[in-house]
Motif scaffolding. Structure first.
Motif, PDB file in Angstrom:
ATOM      1  N   THR A  63     141.328  40.656  45.545  1.00 30.00           N
ATOM      2  CA  THR A  63     141.318  41.097  46.945  1.00 30.00           C
ATOM      3  C   THR A  63     140.106  40.495  47.642  1.00 30.00           C
ATOM      4  O   THR A  63     139.108  40.159  47.003  1.00 30.00           O
ATOM      5  N   ILE A  64     140.165  40.377  48.962  1.00 35.09           N
ATOM      6  CA  ILE A  64     139.059  39.794  49.715  1.00 35.09           C
ATOM      7  C   ILE A  64     138.585  40.709  50.835  1.00 35.09           C
ATOM      8  O   ILE A  64     137.448  40.595  51.301  1.00 35.09           O
ATOM      9  N   LEU A  65     139.414  41.634  51.261  1.00 30.42           N
ATOM     10  CA  LEU A  65     139.048  42.529  52.348  1.00 30.42           C
ATOM     11  C   LEU A  65     138.472  43.824  51.778  1.00 30.42           C
ATOM     12  O   LEU A  65     139.135  44.518  51.009  1.00 30.42           O
ATOM     13  N   SER A  66     137.219  44.115  52.151  1.00 28.96           N
ATOM     14  CA  SER A  66     136.560  45.331  51.683  1.00 28.96           C
ATOM     15  C   SER A  66     136.544  46.366  52.800  1.00 28.96           C
ATOM     16  O   SER A  66     136.242  46.034  53.945  1.00 28.96           O
ATOM     17  N   PHE A  67     136.830  47.610  52.449  1.00 25.59           N
ATOM     18  CA  PHE A  67     136.846  48.687  53.437  1.00 25.59           C
ATOM     19  C   PHE A  67     135.696  49.654  53.173  1.00 25.59           C
ATOM     20  O   PHE A  67     135.285  49.850  52.030  1.00 25.59           O
ATOM     21  N   ASN A  68     135.168  50.248  54.230  1.00 27.43           N
ATOM     22  CA  ASN A  68     134.100  51.233  54.081  1.00 27.43           C
ATOM     23  C   ASN A  68     134.311  52.369  55.078  1.00 27.43           C
ATOM     24  O   ASN A  68     135.019  52.216  56.078  1.00 27.43           O
ATOM     25  N   GLN A  69     133.670  53.494  54.789  1.00 29.00           N
ATOM     26  CA  GLN A  69     133.751  54.652  55.663  1.00 29.00           C
ATOM     27  C   GLN A  69     132.364  55.082  56.144  1.00 29.00           C
ATOM     28  O   GLN A  69     132.156  56.244  56.492  1.00 29.00           O
ATOM     29  N   SER A  70     131.430  54.160  56.177  1.00 27.99           N
ATOM     30  CA  SER A  70     130.078  54.484  56.619  1.00 27.99           C
ATOM     31  C   SER A  70     130.108  54.915  58.086  1.00 27.99           C
ATOM     32  O   SER A  70     130.652  54.198  58.928  1.00 27.99           O
TER      33      SER A  70
END
Length: 365
Positions: A63-70
């Motif tokens: 995978t190349i897309l990283s998700f965050n909830q900061s």
């Protein structure tokens, strides 16, 4: 700072390896006597000590897309085409990420690099998924997408081509004028309100920049890049970052003034952050380059971080407190007022998104 001083390592920001201990990794040390002996032997034979070479390893993630909830940052997804960064900025908050791979956040971070040549292919597949919903993708949030090896790999350009084809919005943060290599794509994306670019300018002194961020573009080149982006109609932001007390803060007002003079749309500032291994690396850098003021610099840093080298908490990590923080904030606000710059929020358009074609299929118009 009473440690023994050693000569600076030419062309590198970190002055040592700084092997992490947070993960219980085995400690790796270079035997000092053996190192000194080999360097003395080389000098006696008329040869300079061996230079540190940059090594690039290609990796192929799934995978190349990283998700965050900061809750205190403006993006929820990002792409990092490279791990490690040859710019060698000693203050880089991304250095500790190398520790996850049993590599030093010090010299390994800027000499042992990883490239992801299949990034664009992975992104295309992700954007083509039926349940994908677009929001701006941030590039340059961890390591610089336009660091020197980009000229060879062109991964960032490949990713931008996918985003343009899919009409997907992107934000870019860099400290390199190499961003102009993709001005054709950026200008076309800007016409569709699909891109905004931020270039960080830390100081206006090329000698200081050469010590602090040795393989990044000189400050003057970054300002020229900003001007060309503006002239091409690309929404542009000048980030005075990081502001290092008693080292770079003297340039704050002039950077704002010059940014305004070339038509930059907005400016901002970010205080120095020293997470994990970055703190001892930065202390070492001060001891080598600024032994006369190292204690003063760290005293001010701690005063804006609640008495510690670093504050990792949400919101306060980007909003320091205390007298010195208030002073920097007031100075920056006044500089913006004098330069006629207000707050500008770039509104990128997600409504144009169209899933990209995959598997050699032609797009249905």
């Amino acid at each position: 700072m009473d440690r023994r001083l050693e000569p600076a390592i030419p062309g590198r920001g970190a002055q040592g390896a700084e092997v992490p201990t947070r993960f219980g990794l085995p400690t790796r040390e270079t035997d000092g006597d053996w190192r000194d002996y080999m360097e003395a032997l080389a000098l006696s034979e008329g040869e300079p000590p061996a230079k540190l070479r940059t090594k690039v390893t290609e990796e192929h993630p799934r995978t190349i897309l990283s998700f965050n909830q900061s809750p205190d940052i403006f993006f929820d997804r990002s792409i990092n085409a490279y791990r490690g960064c040859e710019h060698g900025c000693v203050y880089c908050f991304a250095r500790p990420t190398h520790a996850y791979h049993d590599l030093s956040p010090g010299l390994d971070f800027e000499t042992q690099l990883f490239a992801k040549p299949n990034a664009a292919e992975l992104l295309r597949a992700t954007l083509a998924k039926p349940k994908y919903r677009p929001r701006p993708i941030a590039m340059g949030t961890n390591t610089d997408p336009y660091q020197p090896i980009e000229r060879q790999y062109r991964i960032t350009r490949d990713v931008l081509e996918v985003c343009l084809d899919a009409r997907h919005p992107v934000t870019i943060t860099t400290k390199s004028d190499r961003v102009l290599d993709d001005l054709d794509l950026l200008a076309e994306m800007a016409e569709r309100r699909l891109v905004a670019v931020a270039i960080s300018v830390t100081s206006l002194d090329p000698k200081l920049s050469g010590k602090l961020e040795p393989r990044a573009a000189a400050p003057a080149k970054r300002l020229v890049a900003l001007q060309k982006l503006v002239e091409a109609g690309v929404p542009s932001h000048c980030s005075v970052a990081p502001v290092i007390p008693a080292v770079t803060d003297e340039f704050m007002e002039e950077i704002v003034q010059r940014a305004a003079a070339i038509g930059v749309h907005s400016v901002g500032w970010i205080p120095l952050r020293l997470p994990h291994e970055v703190a001892p690396l930065f202390r070492e850098w001060l001891a080598v380059h600024y032994p006369d003021r190292g204690d003063k610099v760290m005293s001010i840093v701690q005063s804006i971080r609640g008495g510690k080298d670093n504050d990792p908490d949400f919101f306060t990590r980007l909003r320091p407190t205390g007298v010195w923080a208030d002073l920097f904030r007031s100075r920056f606000r006044l500089a913006c007022k004098r330069a006629g710059l207000g707050k500008t929020k770039f509104e990128l358009d997600c409504t144009q998104f169209r899933p990209p074609a995959v598997g050699g299929q032609l797009r249905l118009l």
